[in-house]
Design an enzyme around this catalytic site. Structure first.
Site, PDB file in Angstrom:
ATOM      1  N   GLY A   9     -11.422  -7.261  -0.451  1.00  0.00           N
ATOM      2  CA  GLY A   9     -11.713  -6.236   0.547  1.00  0.00           C
ATOM      3  C   GLY A   9     -12.125  -6.758   1.912  1.00  0.00           C
ATOM      4  O   GLY A   9     -12.810  -6.054   2.666  1.00  0.00           O
ATOM      5  N   SER A  10     -11.651  -7.945   2.266  1.00  0.00           N
ATOM      6  CA  SER A  10     -12.074  -8.475   3.573  1.00  0.00           C
ATOM      7  C   SER A  10     -11.451  -7.687   4.728  1.00  0.00           C
ATOM      8  O   SER A  10     -12.075  -7.548   5.790  1.00  0.00           O
ATOM      9  CB  SER A  10     -11.745  -9.966   3.691  1.00  0.00           C
ATOM     10  OG  SER A  10     -10.356 -10.183   3.726  1.00  0.00           O
ATOM     11  N   ARG A  18      -0.940  -1.933  -5.706  1.00  0.00           N
ATOM     12  CA  ARG A  18      -0.153  -1.082  -6.598  1.00  0.00           C
ATOM     13  C   ARG A  18       1.033  -0.517  -5.828  1.00  0.00           C
ATOM     14  O   ARG A  18       0.896  -0.167  -4.647  1.00  0.00           O
ATOM     15  CB  ARG A  18      -0.974   0.099  -7.140  1.00  0.00           C
ATOM     16  CG  ARG A  18      -2.208  -0.284  -7.922  1.00  0.00           C
ATOM     17  CD  ARG A  18      -1.912  -1.101  -9.147  1.00  0.00           C
ATOM     18  NE  ARG A  18      -1.058  -0.431 -10.120  1.00  0.00           N
ATOM     19  CZ  ARG A  18      -0.524  -1.028 -11.174  1.00  0.00           C
ATOM     20  NH1 ARG A  18      -0.707  -2.315 -11.392  1.00  0.00           N
ATOM     21  NH2 ARG A  18       0.222  -0.346 -12.011  1.00  0.00           N
ATOM     22  N   ILE A  19       2.164  -0.426  -6.515  1.00  0.00           N
ATOM     23  CA  ILE A  19       3.326   0.247  -5.927  1.00  0.00           C
ATOM     24  C   ILE A  19       3.122   1.742  -6.085  1.00  0.00           C
ATOM     25  O   ILE A  19       2.764   2.220  -7.165  1.00  0.00           O
ATOM     26  CB  ILE A  19       4.622  -0.222  -6.620  1.00  0.00           C
ATOM     27  CG1 ILE A  19       4.858  -1.701  -6.290  1.00  0.00           C
ATOM     28  CG2 ILE A  19       5.803   0.630  -6.179  1.00  0.00           C
ATOM     29  CD1 ILE A  19       6.008  -2.320  -7.045  1.00  0.00           C
ATOM     30  N   HIS A  34       0.660  -6.035   5.437  1.00  0.00           N
ATOM     31  CA  HIS A  34       1.431  -6.928   4.570  1.00  0.00           C
ATOM     32  C   HIS A  34       1.388  -8.322   5.189  1.00  0.00           C
ATOM     33  O   HIS A  34       1.602  -8.470   6.400  1.00  0.00           O
ATOM     34  CB  HIS A  34       2.879  -6.444   4.457  1.00  0.00           C
ATOM     35  CG  HIS A  34       3.707  -7.318   3.576  1.00  0.00           C
ATOM     36  ND1 HIS A  34       3.596  -7.304   2.199  1.00  0.00           N
ATOM     37  CD2 HIS A  34       4.635  -8.251   3.871  1.00  0.00           C
ATOM     38  CE1 HIS A  34       4.425  -8.196   1.690  1.00  0.00           C
ATOM     39  NE2 HIS A  34       5.071  -8.781   2.677  1.00  0.00           N
ATOM     40  N   THR A  62       6.306   3.924   3.685  1.00  0.00           N
ATOM     41  CA  THR A  62       7.390   4.800   3.233  1.00  0.00           C
ATOM     42  C   THR A  62       7.657   4.469   1.768  1.00  0.00           C
ATOM     43  O   THR A  62       7.048   3.545   1.217  1.00  0.00           O
ATOM     44  CB  THR A  62       8.657   4.590   4.075  1.00  0.00           C
ATOM     45  OG1 THR A  62       9.022   3.205   3.998  1.00  0.00           O
ATOM     46  CG2 THR A  62       8.444   4.981   5.527  1.00  0.00           C
ATOM     47  N   LEU A 100       9.147  -0.241  -0.683  1.00  0.00           N
ATOM     48  CA  LEU A 100       8.040  -1.201  -0.642  1.00  0.00           C
ATOM     49  C   LEU A 100       8.102  -2.109   0.594  1.00  0.00           C
ATOM     50  O   LEU A 100       9.132  -2.737   0.853  1.00  0.00           O
ATOM     51  CB  LEU A 100       8.068  -2.062  -1.912  1.00  0.00           C
ATOM     52  CG  LEU A 100       6.938  -3.094  -2.049  1.00  0.00           C
ATOM     53  CD1 LEU A 100       5.609  -2.402  -2.291  1.00  0.00           C
ATOM     54  CD2 LEU A 100       7.246  -4.088  -3.156  1.00  0.00           C
ATOM     55  N   GLU A 130      -5.192 -11.117  10.275  1.00  0.00           N
ATOM     56  CA  GLU A 130      -5.215  -9.748   9.736  1.00  0.00           C
ATOM     57  C   GLU A 130      -6.507  -9.040  10.141  1.00  0.00           C
ATOM     58  O   GLU A 130      -6.515  -7.840  10.428  1.00  0.00           O
ATOM     59  CB  GLU A 130      -5.107  -9.765   8.205  1.00  0.00           C
ATOM     60  CG  GLU A 130      -3.767 -10.244   7.682  1.00  0.00           C
ATOM     61  CD  GLU A 130      -3.711 -10.236   6.155  1.00  0.00           C
ATOM     62  OE1 GLU A 130      -4.142  -9.255   5.540  1.00  0.00           O
ATOM     63  OE2 GLU A 130      -3.236 -11.235   5.579  1.00  0.00           O
TER      64      GLU A 130
HETATM   65  C1  GRF Z   1      -4.340  -9.594   2.443  1.00  0.00           C
HETATM   66  O1  GRF Z   1      -3.729 -10.809   2.764  1.00  0.00           O
HETATM   67  C2  GRF Z   1      -3.357  -8.469   2.527  1.00  0.00           C
HETATM   68  O2  GRF Z   1      -2.453  -8.591   3.571  1.00  0.00           O
HETATM   69  C3  GRF Z   1      -2.657  -8.623   1.200  1.00  0.00           C
HETATM   70  O3  GRF Z   1      -3.675  -8.945   0.276  1.00  0.00           O
HETATM   71  C4  GRF Z   1      -4.742  -9.560   0.967  1.00  0.00           C
HETATM   72  C5  GRF Z   1      -5.949  -8.715   0.731  1.00  0.00           C
HETATM   73  O4  GRF Z   1      -7.130  -9.331   1.143  1.00  0.00           O
HETATM   74  N1  GRF Z   1      -1.906  -7.453   0.858  1.00  0.00           N
HETATM   75  P1  GRF Z   1      -8.486  -8.495   1.231  1.00  0.00           P
HETATM   76  O5  GRF Z   1      -8.673  -7.777  -0.106  1.00  0.00           O
HETATM   77  O6  GRF Z   1      -8.367  -7.538   2.364  1.00  0.00           O
HETATM   78  O7  GRF Z   1      -9.553  -9.521   1.452  1.00  0.00           O
END
Ligand code: GRF
Length: 209
Positions: free
Chosen positions: A12-13, A91-92, A109, A141, A144, A174
């Site tokens: 959850g960063s 999850r998809i 992503h 959308t 995936l 991110e």
């Molecule tokens: C991130 O790299 C995100 O892009 C990917 O999974 C990772 C999740 O990291 N889908 P966090 O749980 O937000 O720390």
């Protein structure tokens, strides 16, 4: 005040980065809930400690995607969100779920889409000899890791990078990219044009380098 629900699966960063930016930059929004498909997701503890409502909808408790997505939607809709933010939510989702939140469902992503949809993006980028990697925030959308691109962050791939070192560099980007994009969504500053291209109202750079 806009209401945001964040979905996570683990650490959850990215969720933390959004929670902190929302408070630090005094967005006209609140994080109404953080919901995980795993009760043991570490990010739930962080959110609870910040006084944010948390819940878990365990995907393993449901026999199929449809019923899991229905339970997840019920948990989300209790908070009547304006925006649903997928932050490491692994999850998809069914087409029905995606349709329900069309135009208010964002994902991040860890690749420069449309390259490297799916898993193991960093390993695949290194193996392909890419010199540039990064992350993409997009509207979700039914397909995936597709959907209109809101913003991207690009970082170099260095000659001695491993999957881990590249992942860490991308993750740091991110944490800057996602709060910026979510803020624009909160402010109503994003418009999806007929051709699927997303424009930022004020012409802000939709790219972090
Ligand atoms: C991130 O790299 C995100 O892009 C990917 O999974 C990772 C999740 O990291 N889908 P966090 O749980 O937000 O720390």
């Amino acid at each position: 005040m806009k209401r945001i629900v964040i979905l996570i699966s683990g650490r959850g960063s990215n969720m933390e980065a959004i929670v902190e930016a929302c408070a630090a930059q005094a967005w006209q929004a609140r994080i109404s809930a953080v919901i995980s498909n795993r009760a043991d997701a570490a990010g739930l503890d962080y959110a609870a400690a910040r006084g944010i409502a948390t819940s878990a909808v365990e995907h393993r408790a449901y026999p199929d995607r449809e019923r899991f997505d229905a339970a997840l939607a019920e948990a989300i809709d209790q908070h009547a969100p304006d925006l649903v933010v997928l932050a490491g939510f692994m999850r998809i989702l069914t087409a029905g779920f995606v349709q329900r939140y069309a135009g208010r469902l964002l994902n991040i992503h860890p690749s420069l889409l449309p390259a490297f949809t799916g898993l193991h993006t960093h390993r695949r980028a290194i193996e392909a000899g890419c010199k540039l990697a990064g992350a993409t925030v997009h509207y979700v959308t039914a397909e995936l890791d597709h959907g209109p691109i809101v913003a991207q962050a690009a970082v170099p791939v260095l000659p001695d990078d491993t999957e881990q070192t590249l992942a860490a560099r991308v993750l740091a980007s991110e944490h800057r990219l996602y709060p910026m994009a979510v803020r624009w969504a909160v402010e109503g500053a994003l418009r999806i044009e007929a051709n699927g291209v997303v424009r930022q109202r004020d012409g802000a750079a939709q790219l972090l380098l």
